[in-house]
Design a protein around this motif. Structure first.
Motif, PDB file in Angstrom:
ATOM      1  N   ILE A 197       0.848  -1.208   0.000  1.00  0.00           N
ATOM      2  CA  ILE A 197       0.000   0.000   0.000  1.00  0.00           C
ATOM      3  C   ILE A 197       0.878   1.251   0.000  1.00  0.00           C
ATOM      4  CG2 ILE A 197      -1.610   1.348   1.405  1.00  0.00           C
ATOM      5  CD1 ILE A 197      -2.780  -1.385   2.332  1.00  0.00           C
ATOM      6  N   THR A 198       1.925   1.226   0.821  1.00  0.00           N
ATOM      7  CA  THR A 198       2.812   2.378   0.952  1.00  0.00           C
ATOM      8  C   THR A 198       3.543   2.658  -0.358  1.00  0.00           C
ATOM      9  OG1 THR A 198       3.132   1.825   3.290  1.00  0.00           O
ATOM     10  CG2 THR A 198       4.692   3.369   2.304  1.00  0.00           C
ATOM     11  N   LEU A 199       4.113   1.634  -0.955  1.00  0.00           N
ATOM     12  CA  LEU A 199       4.864   1.821  -2.201  1.00  0.00           C
ATOM     13  C   LEU A 199       3.945   2.249  -3.336  1.00  0.00           C
ATOM     14  CD1 LEU A 199       7.365  -1.191  -2.109  1.00  0.00           C
ATOM     15  CD2 LEU A 199       7.718   1.176  -1.354  1.00  0.00           C
ATOM     16  N   SER A 200       2.742   1.678  -3.392  1.00  0.00           N
ATOM     17  CA  SER A 200       1.802   2.044  -4.449  1.00  0.00           C
ATOM     18  C   SER A 200       1.388   3.507  -4.341  1.00  0.00           C
ATOM     19  CB  SER A 200       0.564   1.141  -4.368  1.00  0.00           C
ATOM     20  OG  SER A 200      -0.412   1.547  -5.306  1.00  0.00           O
ATOM     21  N   HIS A 201       1.135   3.973  -3.128  1.00  0.00           N
ATOM     22  CA  HIS A 201       0.721   5.366  -2.932  1.00  0.00           C
ATOM     23  C   HIS A 201       1.805   6.325  -3.419  1.00  0.00           C
ATOM     24  CE1 HIS A 201      -1.099   8.868  -0.980  1.00  0.00           C
ATOM     25  NE2 HIS A 201       0.118   9.168  -0.571  1.00  0.00           N
ATOM     26  N   ARG A 202       3.048   5.923  -3.263  1.00  0.00           N
ATOM     27  CA  ARG A 202       4.172   6.793  -3.617  1.00  0.00           C
ATOM     28  C   ARG A 202       4.680   6.538  -5.030  1.00  0.00           C
ATOM     29  NH1 ARG A 202       7.122   5.952   2.232  1.00  0.00           N
ATOM     30  NH2 ARG A 202       5.661   7.229   3.421  1.00  0.00           N
ATOM     31  N   SER A 203       3.982   5.690  -5.775  1.00  0.00           N
ATOM     32  CA  SER A 203       4.427   5.319  -7.129  1.00  0.00           C
ATOM     33  C   SER A 203       5.864   4.810  -7.106  1.00  0.00           C
ATOM     34  CB  SER A 203       4.287   6.510  -8.084  1.00  0.00           C
ATOM     35  OG  SER A 203       2.933   6.928  -8.160  1.00  0.00           O
ATOM     36  N   ASP A 204       6.185   4.087  -6.055  1.00  0.00           N
ATOM     37  CA  ASP A 204       7.502   3.473  -5.894  1.00  0.00           C
ATOM     38  C   ASP A 204       7.463   2.117  -6.600  1.00  0.00           C
ATOM     39  OD1 ASP A 204       9.700   1.915  -4.826  1.00  0.00           O
ATOM     40  OD2 ASP A 204       9.823   3.314  -3.148  1.00  0.00           O
ATOM     41  N   GLY A 205       8.341   1.912  -7.559  1.00  0.00           N
ATOM     42  CA  GLY A 205       8.284   0.731  -8.397  1.00  0.00           C
ATOM     43  C   GLY A 205       8.803  -0.545  -7.770  1.00  0.00           C
ATOM     44  N   ARG A 206       9.277  -0.493  -6.543  1.00  0.00           N
ATOM     45  CA  ARG A 206       9.791  -1.707  -5.913  1.00  0.00           C
ATOM     46  C   ARG A 206       8.652  -2.707  -5.642  1.00  0.00           C
ATOM     47  NH1 ARG A 206      13.017   0.403  -0.846  1.00  0.00           N
ATOM     48  NH2 ARG A 206      11.276   1.891  -0.859  1.00  0.00           N
ATOM     49  N   THR A 207       9.023  -3.964  -5.537  1.00  0.00           N
ATOM     50  CA  THR A 207       8.073  -5.047  -5.306  1.00  0.00           C
ATOM     51  C   THR A 207       8.227  -5.588  -3.893  1.00  0.00           C
ATOM     52  OG1 THR A 207       8.118  -5.683  -7.631  1.00  0.00           O
ATOM     53  CG2 THR A 207       7.345  -7.339  -6.055  1.00  0.00           C
ATOM     54  N   VAL A 208       7.115  -5.800  -3.214  1.00  0.00           N
ATOM     55  CA  VAL A 208       7.140  -6.442  -1.903  1.00  0.00           C
ATOM     56  C   VAL A 208       6.962  -7.940  -2.082  1.00  0.00           C
ATOM     57  CG1 VAL A 208       5.971  -6.689   0.318  1.00  0.00           C
ATOM     58  CG2 VAL A 208       6.299  -4.411  -0.668  1.00  0.00           C
ATOM     59  N   VAL A 209       7.899  -8.691  -1.547  1.00  0.00           N
ATOM     60  CA  VAL A 209       7.835 -10.155  -1.580  1.00  0.00           C
ATOM     61  C   VAL A 209       7.538 -10.646  -0.169  1.00  0.00           C
ATOM     62  CG1 VAL A 209       9.145 -12.272  -1.969  1.00  0.00           C
ATOM     63  CG2 VAL A 209       9.435 -10.314  -3.511  1.00  0.00           C
TER      64      VAL A 209
END
Length: 242
Positions: A197-209
């Motif tokens: 949720i955090t990365l998506s809100h910030r348009s951060d392209g990293r992937t959570v595994v």
């Protein structure tokens, strides 16, 4: 009332001071910058002189086994100074589920801090809070590697620092609980999903595994870091992000 807020310039402490003063009290922040040292005891008698309530928001400089010695020494020094100064209420901030994760040195140290306060000579209150929203980035940074962030699916119930500070200020201004008040955010998330949720809100392209072995929260079993019966704070995570 007069409050001595030890650690009163930090994330929570500065907010507690502001809220208490806004409510018409006299809250004085104390820390290294004002000349006190909770480990040596330097300046503590002067800091608590005339205070009705001592709010201890200091934290260990490390999260390893050395944190046990920090909380033992600092609490001994603060309790002694508070007793000499006639303090009538001693408040600390702790963690929801702190006594359920003995695998983590820091959690054992915070549980020790609670035990020392209970055994001390001064009426007390313990505020236990869930994980701060402000710490999500730090949690992700611990297990980030390039374009990947590895997180376990540990259930967490994030709370905004401002809501934590309000809870501490309210308890500090009240009658000693001689016990614990749990405070928590209004929503429960798996930690890995909170990262997404955090990365998506910030348009951060990293992937959570999802990785059940990643980071300090991998040691947490079940949902002990959440409490649906706690006093629920108003701030939702999406609103905080925005």
């Amino acid at each position: 009332m007069k409050f001595a807020v030890i650690g009163g310039t930090g994330l929570i402490g500065s907010r507690v001071v502001t809220k208490l003063n806004a409510a018409g009290h006299e809250a004085v922040p104390h820390g290294h910058s004002t000349g006190i040292d909770v480990s040596s005891g330097r300046g503590l008698d002067e800091a608590v002189a005339g205070a009705d309530v001592l709010v201890n928001l200091t934290n260990s400089p490390t999260f390893d086994e050395a944190s046990l010695a920090f909380f033992q020494t600092s609490m001994d020094n603060l309790l002694a100074a508070a007793d000499r100064g006639g303090v009538r209420h001693f408040v600390i901030l702790s963690i929801v589920g702190v006594d359920q994760v003995p695998e983590l040195d820091y959690y054992r140290a915070k549980a020790l801090q609670e035990d020392i306060l209970r055994a001390g000579p001064i009426p007390y209150s313990i505020v236990r809070a869930t994980q701060f929203m402000e710490f999500v980035d730090a949690v992700m940074a611990m297990t980030a590697d390039g374009d990947t962030v590895r997180l376990p699916a540990t259930p967490v119930q994030p709370i905004a620092a401002d809501d934590v500070a309000q809870a501490v200020a309210d308890v500090a201004a009240g009658t000693p609980l001689t016990g614990i008040r749990d405070v928590a955010g209004p929503e429960v998330f798996p930690l890995d999903e909170l990262g997404r949720i955090t990365l998506s809100h910030r348009s951060d392209g990293r992937t959570v595994v999802t990785d059940p072995t990643a980071g300090m929260f991998a040691a947490v079993k079940g949902d002990v870091l959440t409490d649906r019966n706690a006093h629920l704070a108003p701030t939702r995570y999406a609103d905080w992000l925005s």
